[in-house]
Design a protein around this motif. Structure first.
Motif, PDB file in Angstrom:
ATOM      1  N   ASP A 194      40.073 -23.744  32.991  1.00 13.09           N
ATOM      2  CA  ASP A 194      39.780 -23.445  34.391  1.00 13.09           C
ATOM      3  C   ASP A 194      38.510 -22.625  34.554  1.00 13.09           C
ATOM      4  O   ASP A 194      37.944 -22.573  35.651  1.00 13.09           O
ATOM      5  CB  ASP A 194      40.970 -22.742  35.040  1.00 13.09           C
TER       6      ASP A 194
ATOM      7  N   LYS B 288      44.742 -23.051  29.168  1.00 10.19           N
ATOM      8  CA  LYS B 288      44.447 -23.542  30.530  1.00 10.19           C
ATOM      9  C   LYS B 288      43.450 -22.627  31.219  1.00 10.19           C
ATOM     10  O   LYS B 288      42.636 -23.085  32.029  1.00 10.19           O
ATOM     11  CB  LYS B 288      45.712 -23.679  31.359  1.00 10.19           C
ATOM     12  N   ASP B 289      43.487 -21.335  30.872  1.00 12.30           N
ATOM     13  CA  ASP B 289      42.536 -20.394  31.481  1.00 12.30           C
ATOM     14  C   ASP B 289      41.109 -20.694  31.011  1.00 12.30           C
ATOM     15  O   ASP B 289      40.161 -20.586  31.795  1.00 12.30           O
ATOM     16  CB  ASP B 289      42.918 -18.953  31.139  1.00 12.30           C
TER      17      ASP B 289
ATOM     18  N   ARG C 166      40.589 -34.505  38.322  1.00 11.78           N
ATOM     19  CA  ARG C 166      39.515 -33.702  37.745  1.00 11.78           C
ATOM     20  C   ARG C 166      39.526 -33.843  36.218  1.00 11.78           C
ATOM     21  O   ARG C 166      40.594 -33.947  35.604  1.00 11.78           O
ATOM     22  CB  ARG C 166      39.671 -32.237  38.132  1.00 11.78           C
TER      23      ARG C 166
ATOM     24  N   ARG D  98      51.528 -29.206  38.336  1.00 13.39           N
ATOM     25  CA  ARG D  98      50.195 -29.456  37.798  1.00 13.39           C
ATOM     26  C   ARG D  98      50.313 -29.702  36.292  1.00 13.39           C
ATOM     27  O   ARG D  98      50.977 -28.959  35.580  1.00 13.39           O
ATOM     28  CB  ARG D  98      49.299 -28.239  38.050  1.00 13.39           C
TER      29      ARG D  98
ATOM     30  N   TRP E 213      35.034 -28.301  36.181  1.00 15.28           N
ATOM     31  CA  TRP E 213      35.740 -29.567  36.284  1.00 15.28           C
ATOM     32  C   TRP E 213      34.885 -30.566  37.063  1.00 15.28           C
ATOM     33  O   TRP E 213      34.254 -30.219  38.059  1.00 15.28           O
ATOM     34  CB  TRP E 213      37.064 -29.381  37.010  1.00 15.28           C
TER      35      TRP E 213
ATOM     36  N   GLU F 263      43.212 -33.330  34.563  1.00 15.59           N
ATOM     37  CA  GLU F 263      44.141 -32.583  35.401  1.00 15.59           C
ATOM     38  C   GLU F 263      44.863 -33.569  36.316  1.00 15.59           C
ATOM     39  O   GLU F 263      44.231 -34.376  36.998  1.00 15.59           O
ATOM     40  CB  GLU F 263      43.398 -31.558  36.261  1.00 15.59           C
TER      41      GLU F 263
END
Length: 197
Positions: free
Chosen positions: A33, A29-30, A44, A180, A37, A96
């Motif tokens: 991110d 996920k990092d 997103r 999330r 996005w 997301e």
């Protein structure tokens, strides 16, 4: 609705894959991110490999973005090694979903992709609903973090799938709030704008 919040009742050709990712691997996920996005939709999204054009509902001829990054290719290779894909997936969409967001009932673009798609869940659970296009039959499954859902053949083309836009799901008669959630959908592109790539 047949309300089966487990993998026991799925459309023909669908397979639930528990714990496809480890908890440690959820750290991707990092990597997501750190990317840019897109806010073009109500949720997103990030595209890898090929850009999918939502308005045209197609993979356009100039859609190639480059090879999957190594951290996604690792999972694509695992999908082949475990027999879920025959050919290496080359397109991934990260979606997301914040609490209250979902995706409407749809069937993935048949001419664009081969007959297998797999969506991997990160961070939070959610319910996915299926509806048979030729009848009123519907089914539901709870997608847990780290799990995958495989749609192939009949389950991909004869059933729609959707994530209801809500902030919680009912699991074993208990309301469970969503957090999330990120999904990674792996596909193999076979055509762009109706022409072979």
């Amino acid at each position: 609705m047949d309300h089966a919040l487990d993998a026991a009742t799925l459309p023909p050709g669908a397979t639930y894959i528990p714990e496809f990712l480890s908890r440690e691997e959820e750290a991707i996920k990092d990597q997501l991110d750190a990317g840019e996005w897109s806010n073009a939709l109500k949720r997103r999204v990030l595209h890898f490999g090929y850009l999918y054009d939502y308005r045209a509902r197609a993979v356009l001829a100039d859609a190639y973005l480059g090879k999957l990054p190594p951290w996604l290719e690792t999972f694509a290779e695992r999908l082949v090694t475990r027999g879920y894909f025959v050919d290496l997936p080359d397109q991934v969409i990260a979606n997301e979903y914040l609490p209250g967001q979902g995706i409407s009932a749809h069937v993935d673009c048949a001419p664009c992709f081969d007959d297998t798609i797999i969506s991997i869940s990160l961070l939070s659970q959610c319910e996915m609903n299926f509806r048979e296009r030729s009848s009123s039959r519907s089914l539901a499954v709870l997608l847990h973090p780290h799990s995958g859902i495989l749609l192939k053949g009949v389950s991909q083309y004869d059933w729609t799938h959707e994530i209801p836009a809500r902030k919680s799901d009912v699991v074993d008669d208990t309301k469970v709030n969503r957090g999330r959630r990120i999904s990674l959908t792996f596909r193999k592109v076979i055509q762009a704008t109706g022409k072979p790539l």
